[in-house]
Design an enzyme around this catalytic site. Structure first.
Site, PDB file in Angstrom:
ATOM      1  N   ARG A 236       0.857  -1.179   0.000  1.00  0.00           N
ATOM      2  CA  ARG A 236       0.000   0.000   0.000  1.00  0.00           C
ATOM      3  C   ARG A 236       0.898   1.235   0.000  1.00  0.00           C
ATOM      4  O   ARG A 236       1.915   1.270   0.723  1.00  0.00           O
ATOM      5  CB  ARG A 236      -0.910   0.018   1.231  1.00  0.00           C
ATOM      6  N   GLU A 265      -3.880   7.437  -4.751  1.00  0.00           N
ATOM      7  CA  GLU A 265      -3.971   6.783  -6.057  1.00  0.00           C
ATOM      8  C   GLU A 265      -4.868   7.545  -7.030  1.00  0.00           C
ATOM      9  O   GLU A 265      -4.956   7.169  -8.205  1.00  0.00           O
ATOM     10  CB  GLU A 265      -4.380   5.316  -5.889  1.00  0.00           C
ATOM     11  N   HIS A 283      -1.039   0.187 -10.002  1.00  0.00           N
ATOM     12  CA  HIS A 283      -1.672  -0.773  -9.086  1.00  0.00           C
ATOM     13  C   HIS A 283      -2.284  -1.972  -9.833  1.00  0.00           C
ATOM     14  O   HIS A 283      -3.497  -2.186  -9.800  1.00  0.00           O
ATOM     15  CB  HIS A 283      -2.750  -0.069  -8.222  1.00  0.00           C
TER      16      HIS A 283
HETATM   17  C1  GLV Z   1      -4.743  -5.270  -3.957  1.00  0.00           C
HETATM   18  O1  GLV Z   1      -4.060  -4.328  -3.762  1.00  0.00           O
HETATM   19  C2  GLV Z   1      -5.304  -6.080  -2.941  1.00  0.00           C
HETATM   20  O2  GLV Z   1      -5.210  -5.740  -1.737  1.00  0.00           O
HETATM   21  O3  GLV Z   1      -5.887  -7.123  -3.280  1.00  0.00           O
END
Ligand code: GLV
Length: 318
Positions: A236, A265, A283
Site C-alpha cells: 500500500r 492513487e 496498481h
Molecule cells: C490489492 O491491492 C489487494 O489488496 O488485493
C-alpha cells in the site's frame, strides 16, 4: 433471497456464487466509482455489499447500511488488503467483513519481481528513450544497472505474497532475508528491520497498511539503505513516504524504486514521474484475467456463506 450491492462491474463469472445461491444482485449501469453520498444511499436497503479497494467503507457508510438504519450484514472487499474498510465500525455494527486471501499471491509476486528486475536493470527509462527515438544505438556505458542474480533481497513482511516472491528469488540465486515483528523461526529472519535493509540490494515491501506501517519507510529508514539498492512496493502506498523516496533518488542516495501503489492513487505525486531509475505501475499487482475473476468469486462466496449463517475462511471480522 438477499439483496447484494456490487459497487462496480466485476469480471465475467465473478458473481457466479451469488447467482447460484439465488441472491438478487444490484449491479451498476456505469463503471464510475460511487461518491460517498451515493454509496451511503446505495447501502441503505441491501443485505450485503461487494466492494473494491477504491470504495471507502467508513463508519458513515456502515451506519447507513447496518441496523437500525438498514439491514447490512456483510461487506466483502474484492482485495486482500482491507484498509479501506473501518473494521471497528463494522464489528460494532455486527457487519461481517470478508476479503480475498490466497488467490492473488502468485500474480502479485510476479509483479513484485517484475518491478525488482525492471528497476534494477533500468528497463522503463531505457524503453521510454527507445520509444521516443532517443536511442542512438548500442553503447557500452548505457543504462547500466545492477545484477539481480546473486544479490540480497530483503522482504518486509513474510506473508503469502512475500513468500511467493522468495520462491522466485531462489530461481535467481538470490540470498533472501525477511523481517517480521515476531520470529518466524524460518531461515533468513531478521529481528531488526534497519539492520536488514542496510545489508540488502533490493528491499520489497509486503505489509498491510495499519497505523504501525503507515510511513514505515520514512527519510530516516530510507537513509539506512545502500546507495546502490532498490526499493519495491506492491503493498500500500502510504507505507512509503514518497517525498522522502524521491529526495533520496534525486540525491543519488538510493539507486532506484519500483512502485505499484501510491499514497494517493487518484493523484499520484508528480515528483515520482521524474525520479531517477524509477518504474511506476498503476496498481496492477493482481491484474490477470484469472486472478481478478477468482478474487471476485471468493468475495461473493464469502457473502453467500455469511448470509447462510456460516463462517467463511475469508472472514476478517464477524
Ligand atoms: C490489492 O491491492 C489487494 O489488496 O488485493
Amino acid at each position: 433471497m438477499a439483496r447484494v450491492l456490487i459497487t462496480r462491474h466485476l469480471p465475467a463469472g465473478g458473481t457466479d456464487p451469488l447467482i447460484e445461491a439465488g441472491h438478487e444482485i444490484i449491479d451498476r449501469d456505469d463503471d464510475a466509482p460511487f461518491t460517498p453520498e451515493q454509496l451511503k444511499a446505495a447501502v441503505s436497503d441491501v443485505d450485503a455489499v461487494v466492494c473494491l479497494l477504491t470504495d471507502k467503507i467508513d463508519a458513515e457508510v456502515i451506519a447507513a447500511g447496518a441496523a437500525p438504519a438498514g439491514r447490512l450484514k456483510v461487506v466483502a472487499n474484492v482485495a486482500v488488503g482491507y484498509d479501506n474498510v473501518d473494521l471497528a465500525a463494522a464489528q460494532a455494527a455486527q457487519v461481517a467483513v470478508c476479503n480475498t486471501p490466497g488467490v492473488l499471491d502468485e500474480t502479485t509476486a510476479d509483479i513484485a519481481f517484475l518491478l525488482i528486475l525492471a528497476a534494477t536493470r533500468r528497463a522503463s527509462e531505457a524503453e521510454i528513450d527507445l520509444r521516443a527515438q532517443r536511442w542512438p544505438g548500442w553503447g557500452i556505458n548505457q543504462y547500466l544497472g545492477h545484477d539481480i542474480h546473486g544479490a540480497t533481497l530483503g522482504l518486509v513482511g513474510y506473508g503469502r505474497i512475500a513468500q511467493a516472491v522468495a520462491r522466485r528469488a531462489a530461481g535467481f540465486s538470490m540470498t533472501v532475508r525477511h523481517h517480521t515483528r515476531s520470529n518466524t523461526n524460518l531461515d533468513g529472519w531478521c529481528a531488526d528491520l534497519d539492520e536488514m535493509i542496510s545489508e540488502c540490494d533490493v528491499v520489497s515491501i509486503h505489509v498491510p497498511l495499519t497505523e504501525q506501517t503507515r510511513g514505515l519507510f520514512d527519510a530516516k529508514r530510507i537513509a539506512r539503505m545502500s546507495r546502490s539498492a532498490v526499493l519495491v512496493n506492491t503493498s500500500r502506498g502510504p507505507v512509503v513516504d514518497e517525498d522522502a523516496l524521491v529526495d533520496a533518488l534525486e540525491a543519488g542516495e538510493l539507486f532506484g524504486a519500483g512502485l505499484d501503489v501510491y499514497a494517493d492513487e487518484s493523484a499520484v505525486n508528480p515528483r515520482l514521474f521524474n525520479a531517477p531509475h524509477t518504474v511506476l505501475l498503476p496498481h496492477i499487482g493482481s491484474a490477470s484475467h484469472a486472478t481478478r475473476q477468482q478474487m471476485a468469486r471468493v468475495a461473493c462466496a464469502g457473502v453467500v456463506a455469511v448470509l447462510a449463517g456460516e463462517q467463511p475462511d475469508n472472514l476478517v471480522v464477524d
